[in-house]
Write a protein that holds these residues in place. Structure first.
Motif, PDB file in Angstrom:
ATOM      1  N   ALA A  27       0.522  -0.926   0.003  1.00 41.04           N
ATOM      2  CA  ALA A  27       0.020   0.337  -0.005  1.00 41.04           C
ATOM      3  C   ALA A  27       0.894   1.626  -0.060  1.00 41.04           C
ATOM      4  N   TYR A  30       2.340   1.903  -3.778  1.00 44.11           N
ATOM      5  CA  TYR A  30       1.322   2.485  -4.430  1.00 44.11           C
ATOM      6  C   TYR A  30       0.952   3.715  -4.307  1.00 44.11           C
ATOM      7  N   GLN A  31       0.900   4.358  -3.159  1.00 41.07           N
ATOM      8  CA  GLN A  31       0.153   5.721  -2.545  1.00 41.07           C
ATOM      9  C   GLN A  31       1.179   6.220  -3.082  1.00 41.07           C
ATOM     10  N   TRP A  36      -2.097   6.779  -4.384  1.00 37.79           N
ATOM     11  CA  TRP A  36      -3.255   6.406  -4.782  1.00 37.79           C
ATOM     12  C   TRP A  36      -3.872   6.031  -3.028  1.00 37.79           C
ATOM     13  N   HIS A  37      -5.083   6.430  -2.357  1.00 34.71           N
ATOM     14  CA  HIS A  37      -5.552   6.991  -0.990  1.00 34.71           C
ATOM     15  C   HIS A  37      -5.807   5.325  -0.589  1.00 34.71           C
ATOM     16  N   PRO A  38      -5.431   5.001   0.711  1.00 33.01           N
ATOM     17  CA  PRO A  38      -5.381   3.820   1.247  1.00 33.01           C
ATOM     18  C   PRO A  38      -7.341   4.509   1.958  1.00 33.01           C
ATOM     19  N   ARG A  39      -7.926   3.298   1.661  1.00 36.85           N
ATOM     20  CA  ARG A  39      -9.712   4.419   3.195  1.00 36.85           C
ATOM     21  C   ARG A  39      -8.975   3.202   3.817  1.00 36.85           C
ATOM     22  N   THR A  48      -7.393  -1.131   0.709  1.00 37.23           N
ATOM     23  CA  THR A  48      -8.298  -0.581  -0.055  1.00 37.23           C
ATOM     24  C   THR A  48      -7.906   0.645  -0.621  1.00 37.23           C
ATOM     25  N   LEU A  49      -7.217   0.858  -1.740  1.00 43.67           N
ATOM     26  CA  LEU A  49      -7.093   1.766  -2.076  1.00 43.67           C
ATOM     27  C   LEU A  49      -7.822   3.062  -3.082  1.00 43.67           C
ATOM     28  N   THR A  50      -8.156   3.818  -3.133  1.00 42.57           N
ATOM     29  CA  THR A  50      -9.172   4.353  -4.115  1.00 42.57           C
ATOM     30  C   THR A  50      -7.858   5.431  -5.022  1.00 42.57           C
ATOM     31  N   THR A  51      -8.298   4.722  -7.141  1.00 43.40           N
ATOM     32  CA  THR A  51      -7.165   6.399  -7.196  1.00 43.40           C
ATOM     33  C   THR A  51      -7.363   7.706  -7.633  1.00 43.40           C
ATOM     34  N   ARG A  56     -11.064   1.538  -7.642  1.00 41.27           N
ATOM     35  CA  ARG A  56     -10.642   0.258  -5.748  1.00 41.27           C
ATOM     36  C   ARG A  56      -9.476  -0.342  -6.410  1.00 41.27           C
TER      37      ARG A  56
END
Length: 246
Positions: A27, A30-31, A36-39, A48-51, A56
């Motif tokens: 995580a 990729y952040q 990308w942002h961790p939920r 869960t990462l959102t782009t 997702r």
């Protein structure tokens, strides 16, 4: 447009999920690399990462994860992500600095492995300053057959089909792509000698009706279920989940 754009769907693509032994490290990679942002509120075995543009990406802790060794056919990849970057050399160097490994370089794309061993492609896109997720590519023995299965499952039209490649959905609208591979080796659910590496979560409203429809398209029910999910294999043997809210 190759297939009907008003295709009825069984479910909606919710999450592309990758197995990893250390999801915190993956995580963070990729952040830092893609933004990308961790939920908030995730559990120890799931992130869960959102782009920022609708994707997702799920990271599922798997202590027995066996990474692919691209391009070794004895330990093949099952899927990869395509990311677009404005400067190929700079993006590759930054990914390496964050723990990725370069596997191949071409003039317009570089293939790397992330810290969990999952391959991903960096594709040159000089007209956009962002790092964006272009799509997910699934390896398979028959790109045409699998693309038509997922077109019906997800309600995305087949928009490209040629030369052992296919795509469903429009560019910039979460397309799923398919790459035909000679000697394809499918994962076998529950068999550590043929482990899964990635799966798709598909949201449905009526799991009974969705299951009947998916089985009618050639899916197979697997021995895995929870209060809000059931596991299946697609016609290429890749696991996917039907998920729903309670």
């Amino acid at each position: 447009m190759i297939s009907d754009p008003d295709l009825a769907k069984i479910g909606t693509l919710k999450t592309v999920v990758f197995d990893a032994p250390d999801i915190g490290r993956l995580a963070a990679f990729y952040q830092e690399f893609a933004g990308w942002h961790p939920r908030a509120g995730d559990e120890d075995d799931w992130i869960t990462l959102t782009t920022g543009d609708g994707w997702r990406i799920g990271l599922q802790r798997a202590t027995d994860h066996v990474p692919p060794r691209w391009p070794d056919p004895a330990a093949p990849q099952q899927a990869h992500l395509d990311l677009r970057v404005p400067d190929l050399a700079a993006a590759t160097a930054r990914a390496e600095g964050l723990g990725a490994t370069v596997l191949r370089r071409t003039e317009r794309w570089h293939t790397l492995a992330d810290p969990a061993g999952h391959p991903f492609d960096l594709c040159l896109n000089p007209d956009d300053p962002r790092t964006i997720l272009a799509g997910v590519m699934l390896d398979c023995p028959d790109a045409k057959a699998l693309s038509h299965f997922y077109a019906r499952l997800l309600g995305k039209p087949v928009t490209y089909e040629a030369g052992g490649m296919a795509m469903i959905g429009e560019d910039s609208a979460q397309p799923v792509m398919f790459q035909q591979v000679d000697g394809y080796i499918a994962p076998r659910w529950g068999d550590p000698a043929y482990p899964q590496q990635v799966h798709l979560d598909v949201t449905v409203t009526d799991v009974g009706a969705a299951e009947r429809a998916a089985l009618g398209l050639g899916a197979v029910r697997l021995d895995g279920a929870g209060p809000t999910w059931r596991v299946y294999a697609d016609p290429a043997g890749k696991p996917f989940c039907l998920v729903w809210s309670v």
